[in-house]
Design an enzyme around this catalytic site. Structure first.
Site, PDB file in Angstrom:
ATOM      1  N   PRO A 235     -48.169  38.529 -57.349  1.00  0.00           N
ATOM      2  CA  PRO A 235     -49.083  36.329 -57.228  1.00  0.00           C
ATOM      3  C   PRO A 235     -50.367  36.393 -58.033  1.00  0.00           C
ATOM      4  O   PRO A 235     -51.020  37.664 -57.937  1.00  0.00           O
ATOM      5  CB  PRO A 235     -49.016  35.880 -55.663  1.00  0.00           C
ATOM      6  N   ASN A 236     -50.256  35.681 -58.736  1.00  0.00           N
ATOM      7  CA  ASN A 236     -51.273  35.444 -59.103  1.00  0.00           C
ATOM      8  C   ASN A 236     -52.315  35.930 -60.625  1.00  0.00           C
ATOM      9  O   ASN A 236     -53.024  35.006 -61.412  1.00  0.00           O
ATOM     10  CB  ASN A 236     -52.359  34.788 -58.598  1.00  0.00           C
TER      11      ASN A 236
ATOM     12  N   TYR B 143     -61.885  39.212 -62.800  1.00  0.00           N
ATOM     13  CA  TYR B 143     -60.769  39.708 -63.230  1.00  0.00           C
ATOM     14  C   TYR B 143     -60.748  39.030 -64.926  1.00  0.00           C
ATOM     15  O   TYR B 143     -60.516  40.423 -65.262  1.00  0.00           O
ATOM     16  CB  TYR B 143     -59.682  38.664 -62.565  1.00  0.00           C
TER      17      TYR B 143
ATOM     18  N   ALA C 202     -52.203  39.878 -52.850  1.00  0.00           N
ATOM     19  CA  ALA C 202     -52.564  39.397 -51.984  1.00  0.00           C
ATOM     20  C   ALA C 202     -51.863  39.929 -51.621  1.00  0.00           C
ATOM     21  O   ALA C 202     -51.961  40.307 -50.304  1.00  0.00           O
ATOM     22  CB  ALA C 202     -52.321  38.123 -52.188  1.00  0.00           C
TER      23      ALA C 202
ATOM     24  N   ARG D 168     -64.990  43.851 -51.430  1.00  0.00           N
ATOM     25  CA  ARG D 168     -64.375  42.071 -51.269  1.00  0.00           C
ATOM     26  C   ARG D 168     -64.656  41.646 -49.772  1.00  0.00           C
ATOM     27  O   ARG D 168     -65.193  42.635 -48.795  1.00  0.00           O
ATOM     28  CB  ARG D 168     -63.392  41.767 -52.425  1.00  0.00           C
TER      29      ARG D 168
ATOM     30  N   ARG E  24     -58.214  32.281 -64.142  1.00  0.00           N
ATOM     31  CA  ARG E  24     -59.050  32.810 -62.514  1.00  0.00           C
ATOM     32  C   ARG E  24     -60.019  33.978 -62.309  1.00  0.00           C
ATOM     33  O   ARG E  24     -60.016  34.131 -62.955  1.00  0.00           O
ATOM     34  CB  ARG E  24     -57.838  32.937 -61.488  1.00  0.00           C
TER      35      ARG E  24
ATOM     36  N   GLU F  76     -51.105  52.410 -57.072  1.00  0.00           N
ATOM     37  CA  GLU F  76     -51.562  50.893 -56.600  1.00  0.00           C
ATOM     38  C   GLU F  76     -52.684  51.071 -57.800  1.00  0.00           C
ATOM     39  O   GLU F  76     -53.631  51.341 -57.463  1.00  0.00           O
ATOM     40  CB  GLU F  76     -52.016  51.052 -55.113  1.00  0.00           C
TER      41      GLU F  76
ATOM     42  N   HIS G 199     -56.023  47.692 -58.307  1.00  0.00           N
ATOM     43  CA  HIS G 199     -56.929  46.850 -58.585  1.00  0.00           C
ATOM     44  C   HIS G 199     -57.795  46.600 -59.703  1.00  0.00           C
ATOM     45  O   HIS G 199     -58.099  47.546 -59.542  1.00  0.00           O
ATOM     46  CB  HIS G 199     -57.441  46.518 -57.245  1.00  0.00           C
TER      47      HIS G 199
ATOM     48  N   ASN H 116     -49.688  46.249 -59.362  1.00  0.00           N
ATOM     49  CA  ASN H 116     -50.765  45.991 -58.806  1.00  0.00           C
ATOM     50  C   ASN H 116     -50.306  44.184 -57.981  1.00  0.00           C
ATOM     51  O   ASN H 116     -49.532  43.367 -58.255  1.00  0.00           O
ATOM     52  CB  ASN H 116     -51.669  44.858 -60.065  1.00  0.00           C
TER      53      ASN H 116
END
Length: 146
Positions: free
Chosen positions: A10-11, A23, A77, A108, A18, A99, A101, A74
């Site tokens: 998502p996103n 990012y 959330a 964060r 964003r 995985e 990111h 990735n």
């Protein structure tokens, strides 16, 4: 040529727009083009999926075993709370998942520090911006070519 799957949750379709300070300004399309080129240099064919709908990603994972040699994911959330995603990855073992990111999730907000998918992935790469994907593909290539 072995095929690998790159999953974006998502996103991630909003990368480049964003929070560019977190990012970067490259779009997901540009990042995918770089991944495809890099994967090709390793003798791998990269395919991509991005969805903001968890069921779409779960369905793709369910069909990944036997079609792909490995997966770079990735999960956005979903990383932090989706037990359904964790269980889908576990269900297609021994298919290796790396995985990734773009941001350093450990530097964060507190809720981002924990990944429910890490225990069913072979490793986690985070904090290197778009290059996290390249590092993920490199790691996956080493695993599937052992």
């Amino acid at each position: 040529m072995k095929k690998i799957l790159i999953i974006n949750g998502p996103n991630l379709n909003m990368v480049g727009v964003r929070e560019p300070g977190v990012y970067g300004t490259e779009t997901l399309g540009t990042i995918c083009d770089k991944i495809k080129t890099y994967a090709g240099s390793l003798g791998l064919e990269a395919e991509f999926i991005q969805s903001n709908h968890e069921g779409v990603i779960l369905d793709k994972i369910h069909t990944a075993k036997g079609e792909y040699a490995g997966v770079v994911i990735n999960a956005g959330a979903w990383t932090h709370y989706s037990y359904a995603l964790r269980d889908a990855i576990a269900a297609v073992k021994p298919l290796p998942f790396v995985e990734v990111h773009m941001s350093n999730i450990h530097a964060r907000e507190e809720f981002r520090h924990h990944s429910v998918i890490s225990p069913v992935c072979v490793g986690q790469i985070c904090g290197f911006g778009a290059n996290s994907y390249i590092l993920g593909v490199q790691a996956l290539a080493q695993i599937i070519n052992e």
